[in-house]
Design a protein around this motif. Structure first.
Motif, PDB file in Angstrom:
ATOM      1  N   ILE A 161       0.835  -1.201   0.000  1.00 32.52           N
ATOM      2  CA  ILE A 161       0.000   0.000   0.000  1.00 32.52           C
ATOM      3  C   ILE A 161       0.868   1.249   0.000  1.00 32.52           C
ATOM      4  O   ILE A 161       0.557   2.250  -0.672  1.00 32.52           O
ATOM      5  CB  ILE A 161      -0.943  -0.015   1.217  1.00 32.52           C
ATOM      6  CG1 ILE A 161      -2.031  -1.060   1.015  1.00 32.52           C
ATOM      7  CG2 ILE A 161      -1.567   1.354   1.450  1.00 32.52           C
ATOM      8  CD1 ILE A 161      -2.914  -0.808  -0.198  1.00 32.52           C
ATOM      9  N   ALA A 162       1.974   1.219   0.754  1.00 35.29           N
ATOM     10  CA  ALA A 162       2.876   2.376   0.787  1.00 35.29           C
ATOM     11  C   ALA A 162       3.458   2.669  -0.595  1.00 35.29           C
ATOM     12  O   ALA A 162       3.741   3.823  -0.921  1.00 35.29           O
ATOM     13  CB  ALA A 162       4.005   2.131   1.784  1.00 35.29           C
ATOM     14  N   VAL A 163       3.612   1.625  -1.417  1.00 34.85           N
ATOM     15  CA  VAL A 163       4.143   1.798  -2.765  1.00 34.85           C
ATOM     16  C   VAL A 163       3.106   2.423  -3.691  1.00 34.85           C
ATOM     17  O   VAL A 163       3.383   3.369  -4.438  1.00 34.85           O
ATOM     18  CB  VAL A 163       4.615   0.446  -3.349  1.00 34.85           C
ATOM     19  CG1 VAL A 163       5.069   0.621  -4.798  1.00 34.85           C
ATOM     20  CG2 VAL A 163       5.740  -0.129  -2.516  1.00 34.85           C
ATOM     21  N   ILE A 164       1.876   1.900  -3.650  1.00 35.27           N
ATOM     22  CA  ILE A 164       0.878   2.307  -4.639  1.00 35.27           C
ATOM     23  C   ILE A 164       0.098   3.558  -4.228  1.00 35.27           C
ATOM     24  O   ILE A 164      -0.545   4.182  -5.068  1.00 35.27           O
ATOM     25  CB  ILE A 164      -0.113   1.165  -4.946  1.00 35.27           C
ATOM     26  CG1 ILE A 164      -0.984   0.862  -3.718  1.00 35.27           C
ATOM     27  CG2 ILE A 164       0.634  -0.073  -5.398  1.00 35.27           C
ATOM     28  CD1 ILE A 164      -2.079  -0.159  -4.007  1.00 35.27           C
ATOM     29  N   ALA A 165       0.148   3.921  -2.924  1.00 39.08           N
ATOM     30  CA  ALA A 165      -0.671   5.042  -2.455  1.00 39.08           C
ATOM     31  C   ALA A 165      -0.347   6.364  -3.162  1.00 39.08           C
ATOM     32  O   ALA A 165      -1.276   7.082  -3.562  1.00 39.08           O
ATOM     33  CB  ALA A 165      -0.538   5.199  -0.940  1.00 39.08           C
ATOM     34  N   PRO A 166       0.942   6.734  -3.334  1.00 37.76           N
ATOM     35  CA  PRO A 166       1.200   7.999  -4.046  1.00 37.76           C
ATOM     36  C   PRO A 166       0.663   7.995  -5.473  1.00 37.76           C
ATOM     37  O   PRO A 166       0.107   8.995  -5.938  1.00 37.76           O
ATOM     38  CB  PRO A 166       2.730   8.114  -4.012  1.00 37.76           C
ATOM     39  CG  PRO A 166       3.138   7.307  -2.813  1.00 37.76           C
ATOM     40  CD  PRO A 166       2.190   6.159  -2.780  1.00 37.76           C
ATOM     41  N   ALA A 167       0.832   6.846  -6.172  1.00 39.59           N
ATOM     42  CA  ALA A 167       0.304   6.752  -7.531  1.00 39.59           C
ATOM     43  C   ALA A 167      -1.219   6.840  -7.522  1.00 39.59           C
ATOM     44  O   ALA A 167      -1.826   7.503  -8.373  1.00 39.59           O
ATOM     45  CB  ALA A 167       0.766   5.451  -8.185  1.00 39.59           C
ATOM     46  N   LEU A 168      -1.845   6.161  -6.550  1.00 39.93           N
ATOM     47  CA  LEU A 168      -3.300   6.228  -6.424  1.00 39.93           C
ATOM     48  C   LEU A 168      -3.743   7.660  -6.173  1.00 39.93           C
ATOM     49  O   LEU A 168      -4.727   8.142  -6.750  1.00 39.93           O
ATOM     50  CB  LEU A 168      -3.766   5.319  -5.290  1.00 39.93           C
ATOM     51  CG  LEU A 168      -5.257   5.402  -4.910  1.00 39.93           C
ATOM     52  CD1 LEU A 168      -6.126   4.980  -6.092  1.00 39.93           C
ATOM     53  CD2 LEU A 168      -5.546   4.528  -3.685  1.00 39.93           C
ATOM     54  N   GLY A 169      -3.013   8.369  -5.286  1.00 36.68           N
ATOM     55  CA  GLY A 169      -3.340   9.762  -5.014  1.00 36.68           C
ATOM     56  C   GLY A 169      -3.254  10.622  -6.262  1.00 36.68           C
ATOM     57  O   GLY A 169      -4.115  11.481  -6.499  1.00 36.68           O
ATOM     58  N   GLY A 170      -2.214  10.389  -7.075  1.00 39.30           N
ATOM     59  CA  GLY A 170      -2.079  11.146  -8.314  1.00 39.30           C
ATOM     60  C   GLY A 170      -3.244  10.916  -9.266  1.00 39.30           C
ATOM     61  O   GLY A 170      -3.749  11.859  -9.891  1.00 39.30           O
ATOM     62  N   VAL A 171      -3.690   9.665  -9.370  1.00 42.85           N
ATOM     63  CA  VAL A 171      -4.833   9.345 -10.229  1.00 42.85           C
ATOM     64  C   VAL A 171      -6.099  10.023  -9.713  1.00 42.85           C
ATOM     65  O   VAL A 171      -6.875  10.608 -10.480  1.00 42.85           O
ATOM     66  CB  VAL A 171      -5.035   7.823 -10.305  1.00 42.85           C
ATOM     67  CG1 VAL A 171      -6.352   7.491 -11.009  1.00 42.85           C
ATOM     68  CG2 VAL A 171      -3.873   7.162 -11.030  1.00 42.85           C
ATOM     69  N   LEU A 172      -6.315   9.947  -8.394  1.00 42.26           N
ATOM     70  CA  LEU A 172      -7.514  10.538  -7.805  1.00 42.26           C
ATOM     71  C   LEU A 172      -7.543  12.057  -7.991  1.00 42.26           C
ATOM     72  O   LEU A 172      -8.568  12.632  -8.357  1.00 42.26           O
ATOM     73  CB  LEU A 172      -7.596  10.194  -6.321  1.00 42.26           C
ATOM     74  CG  LEU A 172      -7.865   8.726  -5.962  1.00 42.26           C
ATOM     75  CD1 LEU A 172      -7.771   8.516  -4.456  1.00 42.26           C
ATOM     76  CD2 LEU A 172      -9.242   8.296  -6.468  1.00 42.26           C
ATOM     77  N   VAL A 173      -6.406  12.708  -7.716  1.00 41.23           N
ATOM     78  CA  VAL A 173      -6.344  14.164  -7.873  1.00 41.23           C
ATOM     79  C   VAL A 173      -6.541  14.552  -9.326  1.00 41.23           C
ATOM     80  O   VAL A 173      -7.257  15.520  -9.644  1.00 41.23           O
ATOM     81  CB  VAL A 173      -5.012  14.715  -7.326  1.00 41.23           C
ATOM     82  CG1 VAL A 173      -4.860  16.190  -7.675  1.00 41.23           C
ATOM     83  CG2 VAL A 173      -4.933  14.524  -5.822  1.00 41.23           C
ATOM     84  N   GLY A 174      -5.905  13.796 -10.252  1.00 41.28           N
ATOM     85  CA  GLY A 174      -6.037  14.105 -11.667  1.00 41.28           C
ATOM     86  C   GLY A 174      -7.458  13.938 -12.177  1.00 41.28           C
ATOM     87  O   GLY A 174      -7.922  14.700 -13.024  1.00 41.28           O
ATOM     88  N   ALA A 175      -8.176  12.943 -11.648  1.00 40.64           N
ATOM     89  CA  ALA A 175      -9.520  12.652 -12.148  1.00 40.64           C
ATOM     90  C   ALA A 175     -10.605  13.482 -11.467  1.00 40.64           C
ATOM     91  O   ALA A 175     -11.532  13.958 -12.125  1.00 40.64           O
ATOM     92  CB  ALA A 175      -9.814  11.159 -11.980  1.00 40.64           C
ATOM     93  N   TRP A 176     -10.499  13.676 -10.147  1.00 41.90           N
ATOM     94  CA  TRP A 176     -11.593  14.301  -9.395  1.00 41.90           C
ATOM     95  C   TRP A 176     -11.158  15.452  -8.493  1.00 41.90           C
ATOM     96  O   TRP A 176     -11.974  16.004  -7.768  1.00 41.90           O
ATOM     97  CB  TRP A 176     -12.326  13.257  -8.554  1.00 41.90           C
ATOM     98  CG  TRP A 176     -13.025  12.226  -9.396  1.00 41.90           C
ATOM     99  CD1 TRP A 176     -14.144  12.404 -10.159  1.00 41.90           C
ATOM    100  CD2 TRP A 176     -12.634  10.865  -9.568  1.00 41.90           C
ATOM    101  NE1 TRP A 176     -14.477  11.230 -10.791  1.00 41.90           N
ATOM    102  CE2 TRP A 176     -13.563  10.267 -10.447  1.00 41.90           C
ATOM    103  CE3 TRP A 176     -11.583  10.080  -9.067  1.00 41.90           C
ATOM    104  CZ2 TRP A 176     -13.478   8.937 -10.833  1.00 41.90           C
ATOM    105  CZ3 TRP A 176     -11.498   8.748  -9.455  1.00 41.90           C
ATOM    106  CH2 TRP A 176     -12.438   8.200 -10.335  1.00 41.90           C
ATOM    107  N   GLY A 177      -9.873  15.782  -8.476  1.00 46.78           N
ATOM    108  CA  GLY A 177      -9.416  16.878  -7.639  1.00 46.78           C
ATOM    109  C   GLY A 177      -8.971  16.411  -6.262  1.00 46.78           C
ATOM    110  O   GLY A 177      -9.094  15.232  -5.899  1.00 46.78           O
ATOM    111  N   TRP A 178      -8.456  17.361  -5.472  1.00 45.55           N
ATOM    112  CA  TRP A 178      -7.855  17.001  -4.179  1.00 45.55           C
ATOM    113  C   TRP A 178      -8.860  16.409  -3.201  1.00 45.55           C
ATOM    114  O   TRP A 178      -8.479  15.630  -2.317  1.00 45.55           O
ATOM    115  CB  TRP A 178      -7.182  18.225  -3.565  1.00 45.55           C
ATOM    116  CG  TRP A 178      -8.100  19.380  -3.266  1.00 45.55           C
ATOM    117  CD1 TRP A 178      -8.328  20.472  -4.050  1.00 45.55           C
ATOM    118  CD2 TRP A 178      -8.919  19.573  -2.111  1.00 45.55           C
ATOM    119  NE1 TRP A 178      -9.228  21.323  -3.466  1.00 45.55           N
ATOM    120  CE2 TRP A 178      -9.606  20.797  -2.260  1.00 45.55           C
ATOM    121  CE3 TRP A 178      -9.133  18.829  -0.940  1.00 45.55           C
ATOM    122  CZ2 TRP A 178     -10.485  21.287  -1.313  1.00 45.55           C
ATOM    123  CZ3 TRP A 178     -10.016  19.319   0.011  1.00 45.55           C
ATOM    124  CH2 TRP A 178     -10.682  20.532  -0.164  1.00 45.55           C
TER     125      TRP A 178
END
Length: 471
Positions: A161-178
């Motif tokens: 989870i520690a590995v994928i969380a930053p990438a997941l955050g980037g996808v979420l912010v890019g798609a729906w905002g902070w």
């Protein structure tokens, strides 16, 4: 006798696999929220007009809430059992996600988000202590001396989870905002609530009977909270004007130890803890491991961009081998319950990684940087796994959850110490000279880790004998 979860009685002689889903989902709530916020800080600051000195509290508030809340919630788990605290934590996580999702968007809204992160930190405190409590309860029920496979699965899950969380955050912010980095906690919290309600037993057999429950040590909890809060805030903002915070922390800490030694049912039994040298050394190893790990992940990353001139994307890719190697070695060696070999190899790899940093320059080839990250990945996987296994054997069964929570407190203290180190070493820019200073710091901490491991003879017994019997 422990009451069975939905679906009938637990299978005899083997770990109840129905418990894995709530354990793993509960345990990832903290690491995913620790990492996912990193990519949202800048968008939040721009949207709300909040400067960096304010948005940084979105990170610090979760650290502070978790460092104080983990042993507190763990102690409550020891007394009242896993189910009620686990479900309450899931409710808090869901509520925090909703606050972040619907918070007004104006200049003062940053403090709504900080409040949401505090609630989130407290809500995520139940996951790891509850998981360790359940693992120990299942070990007692099944007679398994060491559920090393389950402990490995827990460690690998949180690392992944520690590995994928930053990438997941980037996808979420890019798609729906902070706001999506907060909103994701609504489905996660509801899923945790559902899984806990379906599969966690009302009693495990480790918690005391109702008539035997100890009194809640409110004064001890308050003194611990004051000690940790003032210490952590001082460490994050070291300045002569704030020396009074350190004085308060030391005074509150002394009073806390005095109080805990004189009452029959202390929040943290310092009398037993002071006599449990192996457990104390595990806490120290957790602090040292976190200090090295966070110094590399954050301090080294800054140098990759400033000193080596890499783009953020390439710098992120250079770091990936740390996590990949960590997961790989945990999977490869996790099923063996012995810890002394893991800690020795892990501490030696930390030392080598620190030495490799001393040879880095602004023109170091990418392959050399990746090699250093691969070496660093070895202790990333082995040390955390071995420390977790050590705690399973060293902690009192009746206090396994609070002991696990205190382990996380030391880990977060190490993370904050690392920020103090690289913040003061670098100053305005992450230069190569500053990186070499960090390298020497890592070498020194790794050498300390190695020494306390070599001379800790108790480690040789872990995994080769039964854990202490339940009181």
């Amino acid at each position: 006798m422990p009451s069975a979860p939905i679906g009938g009685p637990a299978p005899a002689g083997r770990f109840d696999r129905r418990l894995l889903a709530p354990m793993m989902v509960g345990s990832i709530l903290n690491p995913i929220n620790t990492a996912i916020i990193a990519v949202a800080l800048t968008p939040i600051g721009l949207a709300l007009g909040a400067p960096a000195r304010e948005t940084v509290w979105l990170v610090s508030s979760l650290y502070l809430a978790t460092a104080i809340g983990q042993p507190l919630v763990g102690r409550l788990v020891d007394i009242f059992g896993v189910r009620s605290l686990f479900l309450l934590g899931a409710v808090l996580v869901t509520a925090a996600g909703a606050i972040g999702l619907f918070a007004p968007e104006n200049r003062d809204s940053i403090w709504w988000l900080v409040a949401a992160r505090v609630i989130l930190g407290l809500g995520t405190c139940a996951g790891y202590p509850a998981a360790m409590h359940m693992i120990r309860a299942e070990g007692d029920r099944t007679g398994l001396a060491s559920p090393a496979g389950i402990l490995t699965l827990l460690s690998v899950t949180t690392q992944t989870i520690a590995v994928i969380a930053p990438a997941l955050g980037g996808v979420l912010v890019g798609a729906w905002g902070w706001r999506a980095t907060f909103a994701v906690n609504v489905p996660l919290g509801l899923a945790t609530l559902l899984l806990g309600a379906l599969f966690l037993p009302r009693r495990t057999g480790l918690e005391p009977e109702v008539e035997d429950r100890p009194r809640i040590d409110g004064i001890g909890i308050l003194l611990f909270a004051v000690t940790m809060l003032t210490l952590l805030v001082f460490l994050q903002n070291i300045a002569p004007a704030l020396i009074w915070l350190l004085v308060v922390a030391l005074a509150a800490g002394v009073v806390f130890v005095w109080w805990e030694r004189r009452i029959p049912d202390p929040f943290i039994d310092v009398r037993v803890l002071s006599g449990n040298r192996p457990l104390l050394l595990s806490y120290v190893r957790s602090l040292l491991t976190a200090t090295i790990s966070y110094t590399f992940v954050y301090g080294f990353t800054q140098w990759l961009e400033d000193g080596r001139g890499l783009s953020p994307t390439i710098a992120g890719l250079v770091l990936l081998p740390v996590f990949a190697a960590g997961i790989a070695v945990a999977l490869a060696f996790g099923r063996r319950p012995e810890v002394v070999g893991k800690l020795l190899v892990g501490s030696a790899a930390q030392l080598v990684a620190g030495i490799l940093v001393l040879f880095m320059t602004g023109s170091s080839p990418i392959w050399f940087l990746v090699l250093a990250m691969l070496v660093l990945g070895i202790p990333q996987g082995l040390n955390n796994l071995a420390i977790q296994n050590s705690l399973y054997f060293q902690a009192e069964p009746a206090r396994i959850a609070s002991s696990a929570g205190l382990l996380r407190t030391f880990f977060y203290l190490g993370a904050i110490v690392s920020s103090v180190i690289y913040g003061n070493v670098y100053g305005a820019r992450a230069t190569t000279e500053g990186l070499h200073v960090l390298g020497w710091v890592v070498v020194g901490i790794a050498a300390m880790f190695l020494l306390i491991t070599v001379f800790d003879r108790s480690l040789a017994r872990i995994g080769r004998e039964d854990p202490p019997a339940k009181d």
